[in-house]
Design a protein around this motif. Structure first.
Motif, PDB file in Angstrom:
ATOM      1  N   CYS A  70       0.841  -1.207   0.000  1.00  0.00           N
ATOM      2  CA  CYS A  70       0.000   0.000   0.000  1.00  0.00           C
ATOM      3  C   CYS A  70       0.872   1.252   0.000  1.00  0.00           C
ATOM      4  CB  CYS A  70      -0.926  -0.001   1.205  1.00  0.00           C
ATOM      5  SG  CYS A  70      -2.207  -1.271   1.184  1.00  0.00           S
ATOM      6  N   ARG A  71       1.932   1.241   0.808  1.00  0.00           N
ATOM      7  CA  ARG A  71       2.817   2.403   0.890  1.00  0.00           C
ATOM      8  C   ARG A  71       3.468   2.692  -0.457  1.00  0.00           C
ATOM      9  NH1 ARG A  71       7.818   3.822   0.979  1.00  0.00           N
ATOM     10  NH2 ARG A  71       8.522   1.669   0.680  1.00  0.00           N
ATOM     11  N   ARG A  72       3.849   1.631  -1.170  1.00  0.00           N
ATOM     12  CA  ARG A  72       4.487   1.809  -2.480  1.00  0.00           C
ATOM     13  C   ARG A  72       3.488   2.185  -3.568  1.00  0.00           C
ATOM     14  NH1 ARG A  72       7.316  -3.214  -1.057  1.00  0.00           N
ATOM     15  NH2 ARG A  72       5.832  -4.299  -2.409  1.00  0.00           N
ATOM     16  N   GLY A  73       2.209   2.168  -3.264  1.00  0.00           N
ATOM     17  CA  GLY A  73       1.201   2.500  -4.257  1.00  0.00           C
ATOM     18  C   GLY A  73       0.824   1.343  -5.154  1.00  0.00           C
ATOM     19  N   GLU A  74       1.285   0.125  -4.820  1.00  0.00           N
ATOM     20  CA  GLU A  74       0.958  -1.038  -5.641  1.00  0.00           C
ATOM     21  C   GLU A  74      -0.465  -1.520  -5.419  1.00  0.00           C
ATOM     22  OE1 GLU A  74       3.876  -3.914  -4.627  1.00  0.00           O
ATOM     23  OE2 GLU A  74       5.569  -2.705  -5.339  1.00  0.00           O
ATOM     24  N   VAL A  75      -1.006  -1.245  -4.251  1.00  0.00           N
ATOM     25  CA  VAL A  75      -2.383  -1.616  -3.911  1.00  0.00           C
ATOM     26  C   VAL A  75      -3.121  -0.345  -3.536  1.00  0.00           C
ATOM     27  CG1 VAL A  75      -3.859  -2.946  -2.360  1.00  0.00           C
ATOM     28  CG2 VAL A  75      -1.666  -3.882  -3.082  1.00  0.00           C
ATOM     29  N   PRO A  76      -4.226  -0.016  -4.212  1.00  0.00           N
ATOM     30  CA  PRO A  76      -4.944   1.226  -3.926  1.00  0.00           C
ATOM     31  C   PRO A  76      -5.785   1.108  -2.659  1.00  0.00           C
ATOM     32  CG  PRO A  76      -6.085   0.035  -5.639  1.00  0.00           C
ATOM     33  CD  PRO A  76      -4.836  -0.749  -5.345  1.00  0.00           C
ATOM     34  N   ALA A  83       1.686 -13.050  -2.855  1.00  0.00           N
ATOM     35  CA  ALA A  83       0.320 -13.385  -3.276  1.00  0.00           C
ATOM     36  C   ALA A  83      -0.731 -12.482  -2.648  1.00  0.00           C
ATOM     37  CB  ALA A  83       0.030 -14.844  -2.925  1.00  0.00           C
ATOM     38  N   TYR A  84      -0.557 -12.128  -1.380  1.00  0.00           N
ATOM     39  CA  TYR A  84      -1.619 -11.370  -0.703  1.00  0.00           C
ATOM     40  C   TYR A  84      -1.807  -9.981  -1.315  1.00  0.00           C
ATOM     41  CZ  TYR A  84      -4.811 -11.528   3.315  1.00  0.00           C
ATOM     42  OH  TYR A  84      -5.913 -11.615   4.131  1.00  0.00           O
ATOM     43  N   PRO A  85      -0.740  -9.192  -1.474  1.00  0.00           N
ATOM     44  CA  PRO A  85      -0.930  -7.901  -2.157  1.00  0.00           C
ATOM     45  C   PRO A  85      -1.443  -8.058  -3.587  1.00  0.00           C
ATOM     46  CG  PRO A  85       1.152  -7.925  -0.970  1.00  0.00           C
ATOM     47  CD  PRO A  85       0.629  -9.337  -0.951  1.00  0.00           C
ATOM     48  N   GLN A  86      -0.964  -9.093  -4.282  1.00  0.00           N
ATOM     49  CA  GLN A  86      -1.431  -9.314  -5.649  1.00  0.00           C
ATOM     50  C   GLN A  86      -2.940  -9.547  -5.680  1.00  0.00           C
ATOM     51  OE1 GLN A  86       0.068 -12.928  -7.393  1.00  0.00           O
ATOM     52  NE2 GLN A  86      -0.765 -12.484  -9.422  1.00  0.00           N
ATOM     53  N   ALA A  87      -3.436 -10.366  -4.775  1.00  0.00           N
ATOM     54  CA  ALA A  87      -4.869 -10.672  -4.754  1.00  0.00           C
ATOM     55  C   ALA A  87      -5.695  -9.439  -4.425  1.00  0.00           C
ATOM     56  CB  ALA A  87      -5.144 -11.780  -3.744  1.00  0.00           C
ATOM     57  N   LEU A 129      -8.531  -7.520  -6.900  1.00  0.00           N
ATOM     58  CA  LEU A 129      -9.924  -7.321  -6.502  1.00  0.00           C
ATOM     59  C   LEU A 129     -10.317  -5.855  -6.479  1.00  0.00           C
ATOM     60  CD1 LEU A 129     -10.078  -9.964  -3.639  1.00  0.00           C
ATOM     61  CD2 LEU A 129     -11.259 -10.112  -5.831  1.00  0.00           C
ATOM     62  N   LEU A 130      -9.341  -4.985  -6.232  1.00  0.00           N
ATOM     63  CA  LEU A 130      -9.646  -3.555  -6.142  1.00  0.00           C
ATOM     64  C   LEU A 130      -9.542  -2.831  -7.477  1.00  0.00           C
ATOM     65  CD1 LEU A 130      -7.831  -2.604  -2.808  1.00  0.00           C
ATOM     66  CD2 LEU A 130     -10.272  -2.992  -3.163  1.00  0.00           C
ATOM     67  N   THR A 131      -8.852  -3.419  -8.428  1.00  0.00           N
ATOM     68  CA  THR A 131      -8.603  -2.693  -9.678  1.00  0.00           C
ATOM     69  C   THR A 131      -9.197  -3.338 -10.917  1.00  0.00           C
ATOM     70  OG1 THR A 131      -6.473  -3.811 -10.030  1.00  0.00           O
ATOM     71  CG2 THR A 131      -6.440  -1.764  -8.766  1.00  0.00           C
ATOM     72  N   ARG A 132      -9.666  -4.566 -10.803  1.00  0.00           N
ATOM     73  CA  ARG A 132     -10.235  -5.264 -11.955  1.00  0.00           C
ATOM     74  C   ARG A 132     -11.708  -5.552 -11.721  1.00  0.00           C
ATOM     75  NH1 ARG A 132      -6.279  -8.646 -14.384  1.00  0.00           N
ATOM     76  NH2 ARG A 132      -7.949  -9.640 -15.559  1.00  0.00           N
ATOM     77  N   ARG A 133     -12.468  -5.572 -12.791  1.00  0.00           N
ATOM     78  CA  ARG A 133     -13.841  -6.048 -12.694  1.00  0.00           C
ATOM     79  C   ARG A 133     -13.817  -7.556 -12.479  1.00  0.00           C
ATOM     80  NH1 ARG A 133     -17.257  -4.291 -17.685  1.00  0.00           N
ATOM     81  NH2 ARG A 133     -15.505  -5.275 -18.747  1.00  0.00           N
ATOM     82  N   TRP A 134     -14.681  -8.039 -11.616  1.00  0.00           N
ATOM     83  CA  TRP A 134     -14.702  -9.478 -11.336  1.00  0.00           C
ATOM     84  C   TRP A 134     -16.083  -9.894 -10.883  1.00  0.00           C
ATOM     85  CZ3 TRP A 134     -15.670 -10.866  -6.184  1.00  0.00           C
ATOM     86  CH2 TRP A 134     -15.507  -9.849  -5.231  1.00  0.00           C
ATOM     87  N   HIS A 135     -16.331 -11.171 -10.987  1.00  0.00           N
ATOM     88  CA  HIS A 135     -17.580 -11.721 -10.476  1.00  0.00           C
ATOM     89  C   HIS A 135     -17.329 -13.163 -10.055  1.00  0.00           C
ATOM     90  CE1 HIS A 135     -17.736 -12.927 -14.759  1.00  0.00           C
ATOM     91  NE2 HIS A 135     -18.356 -14.004 -14.305  1.00  0.00           N
ATOM     92  N   ILE A 136     -18.290 -13.723  -9.352  1.00  0.00           N
ATOM     93  CA  ILE A 136     -18.177 -15.090  -8.880  1.00  0.00           C
ATOM     94  C   ILE A 136     -19.179 -15.954  -9.635  1.00  0.00           C
ATOM     95  CG2 ILE A 136     -18.424 -16.643  -6.898  1.00  0.00           C
ATOM     96  CD1 ILE A 136     -17.632 -14.303  -5.112  1.00  0.00           C
ATOM     97  N   GLU A 137     -18.673 -17.008 -10.258  1.00  0.00           N
ATOM     98  CA  GLU A 137     -19.511 -18.004 -10.929  1.00  0.00           C
ATOM     99  C   GLU A 137     -19.350 -19.323 -10.183  1.00  0.00           C
ATOM    100  OE1 GLU A 137     -18.445 -18.359 -14.986  1.00  0.00           O
ATOM    101  OE2 GLU A 137     -19.033 -16.310 -15.526  1.00  0.00           O
TER     102      GLU A 137
END
Length: 212
Positions: A32-38, A186-190, A194-202
């Motif tokens: 978050c500090r580096r701006g990689e996760v909004p 993995a945790y920051p990537q996930a 979820l915060l920057t891409r459109r997604w849904h659950i099927e």
């Protein structure tokens, strides 16, 4: 089909729940500090007042609260926990070594907005001491899984997995150490996905829309 949408228009307010050292909290905070996760971590809560992760959060200037679970019924403990999260206006909850199973009522308060990281390739080896479970079983690969939390134990839809080779000379401890390195990726990537891409659950699948 349950539909949700990520958005990077504003920083998400994240609450972290932990019970121990908090290394995955630190990985999220640094991303978050580096701006990689909004996102901004606005609260760290522990059910163990002596948890080292609380002290680490305080060093970073992140608000903390200890809500001891010992001697409290789960419903009573979670009532205090939810009150703290709502007071901090938390949008997302990230479990970082939080050693308690959340009730369906708690999960319903943040639908599809609670993330957990587990040190195995789910659905294999859920529950405690997953690294030792994998090592004792004799698997050739293990890893970590970031998943949305449902009312079960490590059973929610999977967001990200990372694979770790199990070496012939591994011990449960050396395997756990290498898995932990991948957890911190993995945790920051996930959360970023979820915060920057459109997604849904099927069904059980988290499906991300194609990037333009």
């Amino acid at each position: 089909m349950c539909v949700s949408w990520g958005s990077a228009l504003a920083k998400a307010r994240v609450g972290v729940l932990l019970s121990g050292r908090g290394s995955n909290f630190l990985a999220l905070a640094e991303a978050c500090r580096r701006g990689e996760v909004p996102a901004e971590i606005v609260l760290v809560v522990s059910n163990r007042p002596e948890a080292p992760g609380l002290a680490k959060a305080q060093e970073l200037g992140v608000p903390t609260v200890a809500i001891p679970s010992k001697g409290l019924a789960r419903e009573e403990h979670e009532k205090h926990l939810l009150a703290a999260l709502h007071q901090a206006q938390v949008d997302w909850v990230c479990l970082a070594g939080y050693m308690r199973l959340l009730s369906p009522q708690f999960v319903a308060a943040f639908p599809n907005r609670i993330l957990n990281i587990h040190p195995a390739l789910l659905p294999a080896f859920p529950g405690l001491d997953a690294q030792r479970q994998a090592w004792e079983y004799g698997v050739k690969v293990s890893g970590c899984t970031v998943h949305l939390v449902d009312a079960g134990c490590d059973s929610g839809p999977i967001v990200v997995q990372r694979v770790v080779e199990v070496r012939d000379d591994d011990t449960p401890e050396t395997l756990a150490a290498r898995i932990l390195e991948q957890e911190h990726i993995a945790y920051p990537q996930a959360l970023r996905l979820l915060l920057t891409r459109r997604w849904h659950i099927e069904g059980r699948r988290v499906v991300f829309a194609r990037e333009a």
